[in-house]
Design an enzyme around this catalytic site. Structure first.
Site, short mmCIF file in Angstrom:
data_model
loop_
_atom_site.label_atom_id
_atom_site.label_comp_id
_atom_site.label_asym_id
_atom_site.label_seq_id
_atom_site.Cartn_x
_atom_site.Cartn_y
_atom_site.Cartn_z
N ASP A 189 0.88 -1.12 0.00
CA ASP A 189 0.12 -0.02 0.02
C ASP A 189 0.89 1.15 -0.02
O ASP A 189 2.18 0.93 0.36
CB ASP A 189 -0.95 0.22 1.20
CG ASP A 189 -0.40 -0.33 2.40
OD1 ASP A 189 0.88 0.18 2.59
OD2 ASP A 189 -0.75 -0.91 3.13
N ASP A 230 1.33 5.25 1.44
CA ASP A 230 1.11 6.23 2.59
C ASP A 230 1.59 7.58 1.94
O ASP A 230 2.67 7.61 1.50
CB ASP A 230 2.02 5.81 3.87
CG ASP A 230 1.05 4.82 4.31
OD1 ASP A 230 0.17 4.42 4.38
OD2 ASP A 230 1.96 3.94 5.01
N ASP A 285 9.87 5.47 13.33
CA ASP A 285 10.36 4.34 14.11
C ASP A 285 11.83 4.23 13.56
O ASP A 285 12.83 4.23 14.27
CB ASP A 285 9.42 2.89 14.06
CG ASP A 285 9.25 2.50 12.73
OD1 ASP A 285 9.55 3.08 11.47
OD2 ASP A 285 8.57 1.31 12.53
P1 ATP Z 1 4.07 -2.33 6.32
O1 ATP Z 1 2.91 -1.60 5.78
O2 ATP Z 1 4.44 -3.21 5.22
O3 ATP Z 1 3.29 -2.84 7.66
P2 ATP Z 1 4.81 0.00 6.83
O4 ATP Z 1 6.49 0.61 7.39
O5 ATP Z 1 4.36 0.80 5.81
O6 ATP Z 1 5.17 -1.36 6.56
P3 ATP Z 1 2.77 0.88 8.48
O7 ATP Z 1 2.08 0.52 9.51
O8 ATP Z 1 1.98 1.27 7.45
O9 ATP Z 1 4.00 0.20 8.24
O10 ATP Z 1 3.23 2.55 8.86
C1 ATP Z 1 3.46 3.58 7.97
C2 ATP Z 1 4.80 4.52 8.58
O11 ATP Z 1 4.36 4.89 9.80
C3 ATP Z 1 5.85 3.40 8.82
O12 ATP Z 1 6.93 3.40 7.48
C4 ATP Z 1 6.95 4.48 9.78
O13 ATP Z 1 7.35 5.48 9.08
C5 ATP Z 1 5.54 4.99 10.59
N1 ATP Z 1 5.37 4.32 11.74
C6 ATP Z 1 4.37 3.07 11.71
N2 ATP Z 1 4.50 2.47 12.94
C7 ATP Z 1 5.12 3.38 13.80
C8 ATP Z 1 5.38 3.28 15.46
N3 ATP Z 1 5.14 2.41 15.95
N4 ATP Z 1 6.43 4.19 15.72
C9 ATP Z 1 6.79 5.35 14.72
N5 ATP Z 1 6.40 5.33 13.36
C10 ATP Z 1 5.62 4.24 12.76
MG MG Z 2 2.34 0.72 5.12
#
Ligand code: ATP
Ligand code: MG
Length: 429
Positions: free
Chosen positions: A67, A69, A149
């Site tokens: 996806d 963001d 993160d």
């Molecule tokens: P995936 O979608 O594969 O799980 P992702 O990194 O895109 O990986 P998301 O949960 O969609 O994970 O989160 C989007 C973004 O938000 C992350 O890439 C990160 O920059 C930020 N993020 C997510 N969770 C946290 C957290 N617990 N603390 C700080 N930043 C976070």
């Molecule tokens: Mg994501």
């Protein structure tokens, strides 16, 4: 997972590093046109906006993002007013989601990192143990980069000219395949313990390892996960088990004593103590199979996976029980599963299915394979899979399993045939 780690030179730089398309090589065609439309609309309305997070990380690594963001200077209500189909949701922080046919693009307003001062523990925004409770202060892009993160999750991509903006050293870390916390890992895990699990999850990407400090802090903070809501943990654990990398994830969770925290029926399972009674080998076999099935695009059921994870625990509890009848086994099953529910949410339906898969084991072991009534049980197929796994582990003889496997395969073939016939008929209509 560790080793000499090159330093991310620009981690604390005030001005970002700009990476040209020539340098990063991201394929523009891999970017969702809907995500581009959202970024462009926000920019035309006078806000700044970029792609951010997991999608930029995956594009850099040559993986297709699942996806996209978007980050922006627009507030959630301003985002909502710009798009026809847009919802705003979230408790701890508000996120807008813009809907297109079959795709939702999440749009998050830039936020500030938490306030780092000595009075923080008394602040209403933190719990007594230092966990962030409120985190909704809007900020600018630089602040937004530092509240994320991991460095590899903190890169911003402008789709119009394809430049990548890097405040935290994430580009270099992505190139060296390093998972690194932004800031002090102890502090960052205390604020949000789920970050430990995210670090582990991304460390299982091919070729990745974890920076020494990022890894070392996990041992000290693992128990903080007991403070996280079971809904959030369910989400994270589901991603870990069903992303095709369950086995390497298990190895890291086990090695860092996180598995025992996430799966309380195994809270006695300490890495390196060598008294696991074969549980670790069992789990390795299960997760290897899970990954193989996902690689073959085969269906994986959550009920089966959890039934298999906790089978050794259930079997042990049953063996200590004199009466192995159904009411006793249901009570024992509920005991094991209610311990699990402390960490990851199990719906009543899921508990029922797992218990059924367990109870079917003794039925399959003791009754003749021709029994139609067993084949028609809702969880018959999952129960046979567990039986197969047990035979593979040497717990039961393969003769017990083989006839049931044949019955299951026949049942599957019949179902497929029926489905094909049904599709043909509905096309003719
Ligand atoms: P995936 O979608 O594969 O799980 P992702 O990194 O895109 O990986 P998301 O949960 O969609 O994970 O989160 C989007 C973004 O938000 C992350 O890439 C990160 O920059 C930020 N993020 C997510 N969770 C946290 C957290 N617990 N603390 C700080 N930043 C976070
Ligand atoms: Mg994501």
């Amino acid at each position: 997972m560790t080793g000499p780690v090159p330093s991310a030179a620009r981690r604390d730089a005030d001005s970002p590093r700009i990476i040209s398309p020539y340098e990063h090589g991201i394929e523009p065609a891999a970017i969702s046109s809907n995500a581009i439309e959202v970024v462009e609309s926000l920019r035309q309305a006078g806000f700044s906006s970029e792609l951010v997070g997991g999608c930029v990380r995956d594009l850099l690594l040559g993986r297709q993002p699942k996806d996209f963001d978007v980050a922006t200077s627009a507030r959630p209500d301003q985002v909502k007013s710009l798009f026809r189909r847009c919802d705003v949701f979230g408790r701890r922080f508000k996120i807008a989601e813009v809907w297109f046919r079959g795709e939702g693009i999440q749009v998050a307003t830039y936020r500030k990192p938490p306030i780092l001062d000595s009075r923080r523990r008394r602040s209403r925004n933190y719990s007594a143990r230092g966990k962030i409770l409120k985190d909704n202060r809007f900020g600018d892009i630089r602040e937004d980069a530092f509240r994320r993160d991991l460095t590899i999750n903190s890169l911003y991509l402008h789709p119009s000219d394809m430049r990548v903006v890097d405040y935290t050293g994430g580009f270099e870390d992505a190139q060296h395949r390093i998972v690194r916390c932004i800031g002090d890992p102890m502090e960052r895990y205390r604020e949000d313990p789920v970050r430990m699990l995210r670090a582990v999850r991304f460390a299982t990407l091919p070729g990745f390892r974890v920076a020494v400090e990022t890894e070392a802090a996990i041992a000290e903070q693992a128990n903080l996960l007991t403070d996280v809501s079971n809904y959030r943990l369910t989400d994270e654990v589901t991603k870990m088990l069903f992303n095709g990398r369950a086995l390497p994830t298990f190895e890291l969770l086990y090695q860092h004593n996180l598995f025992r925290v996430l799966f309380p029926p195994y809270r006695w399972l300490h890495a390196g103590l060598n008294n696991d009674h074969g549980v670790v080998d069992w789990l390795r076999m299960l997760f290897r199979e899970t990954d193989e099935r996902i690689a073959r695009d085969e269906h994986i059921s959550v009920a089966f996976t959890l039934a298999a994870v906790h089978w050794p625990r259930f079997r042990n509890a049953m063996s200590k029980h004199a009466k192995k009848r159904r009411p006793a086994s249901r009570r024992i099953a509920e005991g094991v599963l209610s311990q699990q529910n402390e960490r990851t949410y199990l719906s009543g339906q899921l508990v029922y299915r797992i218990t059924d898969i367990w109870q079917l084991q003794s039925v399959l072991e003791s009754c003749r394979s021709g029994e139609q009534r067993v084949v028609e049980e809702r969880n018959f197929r999952s129960a046979v899979r567990l039986l197969e796994l047990r035979a593979k582990a040497g717990e039961i003889k393969s003769e017990v399993v083989e006839p049931w496997v044949m019955m299951r395969d026949r049942q599957q073939q019949n179902q497929r045939r029926r489905r094909r016939r049904f599709r043909r008929r509905s096309k003719r209509r």
